[in-house]
Design a protein around this motif. Structure first.
Motif, PDB file in Angstrom:
ATOM      1  N   ILE A 123       0.868  -1.179   0.000  1.00 55.44           N
ATOM      2  CA  ILE A 123       0.000   0.000   0.000  1.00 55.44           C
ATOM      3  C   ILE A 123       0.899   1.221   0.000  1.00 55.44           C
ATOM      4  CG2 ILE A 123      -2.010  -1.097   1.055  1.00 55.44           C
ATOM      5  CD1 ILE A 123      -1.132   0.055   3.764  1.00 55.44           C
ATOM      6  N   MET A 124       0.409   2.291  -0.597  1.00 55.96           N
ATOM      7  CA  MET A 124       1.264   3.473  -0.671  1.00 55.96           C
ATOM      8  C   MET A 124       0.466   4.749  -0.860  1.00 55.96           C
ATOM      9  SD  MET A 124       3.005   3.296  -4.525  1.00 55.96           S
ATOM     10  CE  MET A 124       4.279   4.442  -4.086  1.00 55.96           C
ATOM     11  N   ASN A 125       1.100   5.846  -0.456  1.00 60.73           N
ATOM     12  CA  ASN A 125       0.670   7.179  -0.861  1.00 60.73           C
ATOM     13  C   ASN A 125       1.449   7.462  -2.132  1.00 60.73           C
ATOM     14  OD1 ASN A 125       0.831   8.142   2.528  1.00 60.73           O
ATOM     15  ND2 ASN A 125      -1.058   7.967   1.385  1.00 60.73           N
ATOM     16  N   ASN A 126       0.751   7.771  -3.218  1.00 59.85           N
ATOM     17  CA  ASN A 126       1.395   7.945  -4.511  1.00 59.85           C
ATOM     18  C   ASN A 126       0.873   9.224  -5.158  1.00 59.85           C
ATOM     19  OD1 ASN A 126       2.005   7.813  -7.308  1.00 59.85           O
ATOM     20  ND2 ASN A 126       2.234   5.606  -7.169  1.00 59.85           N
ATOM     21  N   PRO A 127       1.630  10.332  -5.052  1.00 62.39           N
ATOM     22  CA  PRO A 127       1.188  11.588  -5.652  1.00 62.39           C
ATOM     23  C   PRO A 127       0.937  11.478  -7.158  1.00 62.39           C
ATOM     24  CG  PRO A 127       3.010  11.983  -4.155  1.00 62.39           C
ATOM     25  CD  PRO A 127       2.879  10.499  -4.303  1.00 62.39           C
ATOM     26  N   HIS A 128       1.701  10.647  -7.852  1.00 59.71           N
ATOM     27  CA  HIS A 128       1.517  10.478  -9.290  1.00 59.71           C
ATOM     28  C   HIS A 128       0.135   9.895  -9.601  1.00 59.71           C
ATOM     29  CE1 HIS A 128       2.552   9.871 -13.459  1.00 59.71           C
ATOM     30  NE2 HIS A 128       2.235   8.581 -13.356  1.00 59.71           N
ATOM     31  N   TYR A 129      -0.302   8.924  -8.821  1.00 62.92           N
ATOM     32  CA  TYR A 129      -1.630   8.342  -8.997  1.00 62.92           C
ATOM     33  C   TYR A 129      -2.697   9.439  -8.899  1.00 62.92           C
ATOM     34  CZ  TYR A 129      -5.734   5.426  -8.110  1.00 62.92           C
ATOM     35  OH  TYR A 129      -6.974   4.841  -8.177  1.00 62.92           O
ATOM     36  N   LEU A 130      -2.566  10.290  -7.888  1.00 59.50           N
ATOM     37  CA  LEU A 130      -3.550  11.361  -7.692  1.00 59.50           C
ATOM     38  C   LEU A 130      -3.511  12.365  -8.840  1.00 59.50           C
ATOM     39  CD1 LEU A 130      -3.143  11.923  -3.852  1.00 59.50           C
ATOM     40  CD2 LEU A 130      -4.993  10.713  -5.050  1.00 59.50           C
ATOM     41  N   GLU A 131      -2.320  12.655  -9.363  1.00 54.45           N
ATOM     42  CA  GLU A 131      -2.209  13.578 -10.515  1.00 54.45           C
ATOM     43  C   GLU A 131      -2.935  13.020 -11.737  1.00 54.45           C
ATOM     44  OE1 GLU A 131       1.974  14.105 -11.139  1.00 54.45           O
ATOM     45  OE2 GLU A 131       2.240  15.154  -9.223  1.00 54.45           O
ATOM     46  N   ILE A 132      -2.739  11.735 -12.015  1.00 55.78           N
ATOM     47  CA  ILE A 132      -3.390  11.107 -13.155  1.00 55.78           C
ATOM     48  C   ILE A 132      -4.907  11.111 -12.967  1.00 55.78           C
ATOM     49  CG2 ILE A 132      -3.740   8.898 -14.355  1.00 55.78           C
ATOM     50  CD1 ILE A 132      -0.754   8.347 -13.809  1.00 55.78           C
ATOM     51  N   LEU A 133      -5.361  10.809 -11.772  1.00 61.21           N
ATOM     52  CA  LEU A 133      -6.787  10.797 -11.480  1.00 61.21           C
ATOM     53  C   LEU A 133      -7.397  12.185 -11.713  1.00 61.21           C
ATOM     54  CD1 LEU A 133      -9.082   8.974 -10.505  1.00 61.21           C
ATOM     55  CD2 LEU A 133      -8.493   9.617  -8.169  1.00 61.21           C
ATOM     56  N   GLU A 134      -6.701  13.214 -11.266  1.00 61.68           N
ATOM     57  CA  GLU A 134      -7.194  14.583 -11.473  1.00 61.68           C
ATOM     58  C   GLU A 134      -7.229  14.944 -12.954  1.00 61.68           C
ATOM     59  OE1 GLU A 134      -8.668  16.842  -9.442  1.00 61.68           O
ATOM     60  OE2 GLU A 134      -8.660  15.113  -8.090  1.00 61.68           O
ATOM     61  N   GLU A 135      -6.225  14.534 -13.712  1.00 65.64           N
ATOM     62  CA  GLU A 135      -6.207  14.808 -15.157  1.00 65.64           C
ATOM     63  C   GLU A 135      -7.384  14.131 -15.847  1.00 65.64           C
ATOM     64  OE1 GLU A 135      -2.423  13.710 -16.809  1.00 65.64           O
ATOM     65  OE2 GLU A 135      -1.335  15.113 -15.519  1.00 65.64           O
ATOM     66  N   LEU A 136      -7.697  12.913 -15.432  1.00 62.70           N
ATOM     67  CA  LEU A 136      -8.817  12.193 -16.042  1.00 62.70           C
ATOM     68  C   LEU A 136     -10.154  12.826 -15.697  1.00 62.70           C
ATOM     69  CD1 LEU A 136      -7.647   8.505 -15.528  1.00 62.70           C
ATOM     70  CD2 LEU A 136      -7.777   9.769 -17.687  1.00 62.70           C
ATOM     71  N   LYS A 137     -10.240  13.420 -14.519  1.00 60.87           N
ATOM     72  CA  LYS A 137     -11.485  14.072 -14.110  1.00 60.87           C
ATOM     73  C   LYS A 137     -11.687  15.391 -14.850  1.00 60.87           C
ATOM     74  CE  LYS A 137     -11.770  12.174  -9.457  1.00 60.87           C
ATOM     75  NZ  LYS A 137     -11.696  12.485  -8.009  1.00 60.87           N
TER      76      LYS A 137
END
Length: 138
Positions: A123-137
């Motif tokens: 499990i991890m905190n992953n800022p890159h994951y959140l960036e991609i999610l925001e771009e998709l939104k």
């Protein structure tokens, strides 16, 4: 070209116990049971932002030794690393590696547990994951 994770497969000797454990962890029921729900040899869940697939396979079909922590580690993004680590332990997972900062002030933090069936869960905190999610939104 690799385009993204499609399905992660874990193994278990006791399929019914594994299905129940992951249903509790994920908060959903397995949507797929083969050959049937009463005697499954494979169960599958879809969950998360991208409907990731997690399959649990009867260890009789494993290509490697089952029951001891081994194999590739898949990291699942979580928003609250401490809380999710605590929850996994409460559900019966064993900490393999506690929370570790990866890099200097990068925001990447990881932890690993072993589920009751010998599979490693990262499990991890992953800022890159959140960036991609925001771009998709957007």
């Amino acid at each position: 070209m690799l385009r993204g994770l499609a399905t992660i497969s874990f193994y278990a000797d006791d399929m019914k116990a594994a299905r129940a454990w992951y249903e509790k962890l994920l908060g959903i029921e397995a949507y797929y049971n083969v050959p049937n729900a009463e005697e499954p040899a494979y169960v599958e869940f879809r969950f998360g932002d991208f409907q990731c697939e997690l399959g649990i396979v009867d260890s009789r079909y494993a290509h490697q030794q089952v029951g001891t922590p081994a194999g590739a580690i898949v990291h699942w993004h979580v928003d609250d690393l401490e809380a999710e680590l605590d929850r996994l332990v409460e559900l019966g997972a064993t900490v393999l590696e506690g929370i570790v900062e990866r890099g200097t002030n990068s925001g990447f933090r990881t932890a690993f547990v072993v589920d009751p069936f010998g599979n490693i869960i990262g499990i991890m905190n992953n800022p890159h994951y959140l960036e991609i999610l925001e771009e998709l939104k957007a």
